[in-house]
Design a protein around this motif. Sequence first.
Motif, short mmCIF file in Angstrom:
data_model
loop_
_atom_site.label_atom_id
_atom_site.label_comp_id
_atom_site.label_asym_id
_atom_site.label_seq_id
_atom_site.Cartn_x
_atom_site.Cartn_y
_atom_site.Cartn_z
N GLY A 198 -5.46 -8.28 -11.46
CA GLY A 198 -4.83 -8.11 -10.15
C GLY A 198 -3.40 -7.62 -10.32
O GLY A 198 -2.87 -7.59 -11.43
N ASN A 251 -0.54 -8.10 -7.77
CA ASN A 251 0.48 -8.53 -6.80
C ASN A 251 0.81 -7.43 -5.80
O ASN A 251 1.95 -6.98 -5.71
CB ASN A 251 1.75 -9.01 -7.51
CG ASN A 251 1.53 -10.35 -8.18
OD1 ASN A 251 1.28 -10.40 -9.37
ND2 ASN A 251 1.55 -11.41 -7.39
N THR A 252 -0.19 -7.03 -5.05
CA THR A 252 -0.02 -5.95 -4.09
C THR A 252 0.94 -6.37 -2.97
O THR A 252 1.84 -5.62 -2.60
CB THR A 252 -1.39 -5.59 -3.48
OG1 THR A 252 -2.29 -5.36 -4.56
CG2 THR A 252 -1.30 -4.36 -2.61
N THR A 253 0.73 -7.57 -2.43
CA THR A 253 1.63 -8.06 -1.37
C THR A 253 2.88 -8.64 -2.02
O THR A 253 2.77 -9.44 -2.95
CB THR A 253 0.91 -9.15 -0.54
OG1 THR A 253 -0.29 -8.60 -0.03
CG2 THR A 253 1.77 -9.64 0.61
N THR A 254 4.05 -8.22 -1.56
CA THR A 254 5.28 -8.70 -2.19
C THR A 254 6.13 -9.54 -1.24
O THR A 254 7.09 -10.18 -1.65
CB THR A 254 6.12 -7.51 -2.70
OG1 THR A 254 6.31 -6.62 -1.61
CG2 THR A 254 5.45 -6.79 -3.85
N PRO A 290 2.31 -13.26 -0.93
CA PRO A 290 2.06 -12.70 -2.26
C PRO A 290 1.28 -13.73 -3.08
O PRO A 290 1.47 -14.93 -2.89
CB PRO A 290 3.48 -12.54 -2.85
CG PRO A 290 4.42 -12.67 -1.70
CD PRO A 290 3.73 -13.51 -0.67
N GLY A 291 0.39 -13.27 -3.95
CA GLY A 291 -0.38 -14.22 -4.75
C GLY A 291 0.53 -14.96 -5.73
O GLY A 291 1.41 -14.36 -6.31
N THR A 301 -3.47 -13.53 -7.01
CA THR A 301 -3.52 -12.13 -6.64
C THR A 301 -4.94 -11.56 -6.79
O THR A 301 -5.65 -11.90 -7.73
CB THR A 301 -2.50 -11.30 -7.47
OG1 THR A 301 -2.59 -9.94 -7.07
CG2 THR A 301 -2.75 -11.40 -8.96
#
Length: 315
Positions: free
Chosen positions: A213, A215-218, A235-236, A184
Amino acid sequence: MKIKKKCVGEQDKKESPGSGPNQRGMIVAHHGIAVDILFESGERRMVKVKRRAGHVVGDNVIVKNHRLTRLPRRTKLCRRDSRGSVRIVGANLDVLGIVVSPMPMPTPGYIDHAVVAAREAELRPVLVINKCDLEDAQPFVADLTAVYGKILDIFVVSANTGEGLDALTLYLGQGVRSFFVGITGVGKSSLLNAICPSLDLRVGELFTAGNRGCNTTTVSTLHSLPGGGELVDTPGFNEFGFVDISTDDLAGFFPGFEAAMEDHCHFRDCCHRTEPGCAVSKLVESGGISRERYATYLELFDQILAGDARFKIRR
Ligand SMILES: Nc1nc2c(ncn2[C@@H]2O[C@H](COP(=O)(O)OP(=O)(O)OP(=O)(O)O)[C@@H](O)[C@H]2O)c(=O)[nH]1
Ligand SMILES: [Mg+2]
């Protein structure tokens, strides 16, 4: 033009794509109880699915009467999560873009781990070094180029300044489907936004030292690129727990072992640990591979043995 999305379930009787003849499409996002499908007609729509049906981004599907049938996969990328469950993360992929940055730095062994996972899944691994605009980027880029320059294609880029993006876009545009992975905060979504300006993917807070970081993208999402090719933003995640990979495969796929594998060890079943006449040990002695990266190999080797034992006990 904005595409209007609609969600229908199996009991929805209204006439819509999928309710008549077979409709072929591809899953471009998975939202737990519904998948977002891009149909061959160009229409995009949500279809309800069972949560554990096992569909993933990149799956080709046929929808008829709101029932979804998944078509066979050409390739699939899997990982074992921290609880030991196997998760398929993407289907019908060609390239694994391993995205790293000087801040946050990749976790130790991350790149080697990702390369082995990609080769095991028959994907081409490439290294994308983002944030080359940062002050301390230069030594980071130099170190990675020294280690991986002869093994992998490397792109040194900046989503912020646009540096290196033309070459990366050209590479991704060769009619292939690529999948970005990275911890992330390295800038996966930012890179996609930069390559594909019509997208407006959410990106994280400005990264500062000490911040790990967030985890902005889910949800993984698949996008067509303006110059051709497709790219999945993910997601990271910090590690790929291997799935059904043998210790032989690990040695065969480990980046940097290629020359040693050609030289052949004294014993045909050499594990490249303590055996005499081992070509990998010779490589380590001669400095052809660093002791640090060899330690990563030994660690992964032990993980695979431990994983195999766990798997056998469960069975
Ligand atoms: N200096 C600099 N900052 C960047 C660059 N690319 C991204 N960033 C910043 O890094 C932070 C994280 O970016 P994201 O694109 O959200 O990272 P991500 O890898 O998608 O993160 P997750 O979705 O959490 O996995 C944001 O504050 C971006 O502005 C770059 O090339 N240079
Ligand atoms: Mg993201």
